[in-house]
Design a protein around this motif. Sequence first.
Motif, short mmCIF file in Angstrom:
data_model
loop_
_atom_site.label_atom_id
_atom_site.label_comp_id
_atom_site.label_asym_id
_atom_site.label_seq_id
_atom_site.Cartn_x
_atom_site.Cartn_y
_atom_site.Cartn_z
N VAL A 1 -5.41 4.93 1.53
CA VAL A 1 -4.93 4.48 0.57
C VAL A 1 -5.13 5.17 -0.84
O VAL A 1 -5.69 5.63 -1.29
N ALA A 2 -3.53 4.72 -1.34
CA ALA A 2 -3.49 5.56 -2.86
C ALA A 2 -3.27 5.18 -4.04
O ALA A 2 -4.24 5.51 -5.05
N ASN A 3 -3.46 3.88 -3.75
CA ASN A 3 -3.01 2.20 -4.78
C ASN A 3 -4.37 1.02 -4.91
O ASN A 3 -4.46 0.49 -3.96
N PHE B 1 0.71 -1.17 -0.11
CA PHE B 1 0.06 -0.12 -0.35
C PHE B 1 1.53 1.57 0.42
O PHE B 1 2.22 1.13 0.83
N LYS B 2 0.56 2.44 -1.17
CA LYS B 2 0.79 3.55 -0.73
C LYS B 2 -0.56 4.76 -0.25
O LYS B 2 -1.32 4.08 -0.55
N PHE B 3 0.48 5.60 0.70
CA PHE B 3 -0.92 5.94 1.03
C PHE B 3 -1.07 7.68 0.29
O PHE B 3 0.49 8.30 0.02
N LYS B 4 -1.99 8.39 0.77
CA LYS B 4 -1.80 9.80 0.65
C LYS B 4 -0.96 10.58 1.23
O LYS B 4 -1.55 10.35 2.77
N ALA C 1 -7.64 1.71 -2.88
CA ALA C 1 -8.31 3.27 -2.76
C ALA C 1 -9.16 3.45 -2.01
O ALA C 1 -10.06 3.41 -2.71
N GLY C 2 -8.72 4.28 -1.01
CA GLY C 2 -9.85 5.55 -0.82
C GLY C 2 -10.12 4.89 0.76
O GLY C 2 -10.66 5.51 1.43
#
Length: 326
Positions: A53-55, A7-10, A59-60
């Motif tokens: 979550v950005a990816n 996970f990538k995050f904003k 995501a969201g």
Amino acid sequence: MTTLYPFKFKTIFKDKIWGGNKIKTHLKKDFGSLPNCGETWEISAVKGNVSVVANGNLAGNNLAQLIEEYQHKLVGNKVYQRFGNEFPLLIKFIDANDDLSIQVHPDDTLAKARHNSFGKTEMWYVLQADEGATLISGFNQKVDEQTYLNKLNNGQINDILNKEQVNTGDVFFLPAGRVHTIGKGLMIAEIQQTSDITYRIYDFDRVDDKGQKRELHTEEALAAIDYNVYANYKSEYEKTPNQVNEVVACPYFKTNFMDLTAPLKRNYKNLDTFKILICVAGAFSVVANNYPINVGLGECILIPATVEEIEILTNTGAKILETYID
């Protein structure tokens, strides 16, 4: 159920009275209309600042929702038994355009009693240091509470503090109770317990844009401070290329350093925990559960506990911090 993936995050941006522009110029992160950016929170479960979550398919969703839904599959059995639905680490980047306040953080016992919170043990990795930049970590002599108060009240607190010259790649481990500050001209990657409790000891008589001085926490800090002096405050560690080098190991997190110029496979089968990879130089990509993800300077990924093996690839070379709870 969705197969978990890295996970990538904003990014969460924080303007600070001491913040600057290196988040934009060095890390290439746009903080929009903020007057400056002193901190970015990259992975956070702090109330009011929970990472999203950005990816990928999830995501969201935010980090709290992920833990509630996936529990031990995300964080590992031992971590979930210990922390439940609370994510135990907070990952930041810090740009000090001016000296931060001299401060201290409480340990678990004091933080629980006073704030119903975790304490705050942390570590710093220096991403970039201006020439002559310094920081403060601990005392340069053994003091007691009364000596400390006398120095503080007489404007002589700097006389008893340990000042360190700082270079890129330096690491400082800061257990709860250690008086400290990040000095002007430093960009730091910070790994810490999930806590936002800071006792501000001295703030150089600065005022905000309304002419107000920031609150000090003189009385609260007294019971939190470790008054001992230590032989070494900087963490020495191996930097062997294309290997995993241990940097810090404590009850709250373990952190390794990797300086990669070639592919590296990491086998996590015996590691029942989440993993976080932080890019502190260059760029890399990771393939996990057939899911590829690119990670650039100033980015982090959270690798779920169910991911047992990854391969790290780099075309440019990369310096990476790997952190988890052992």
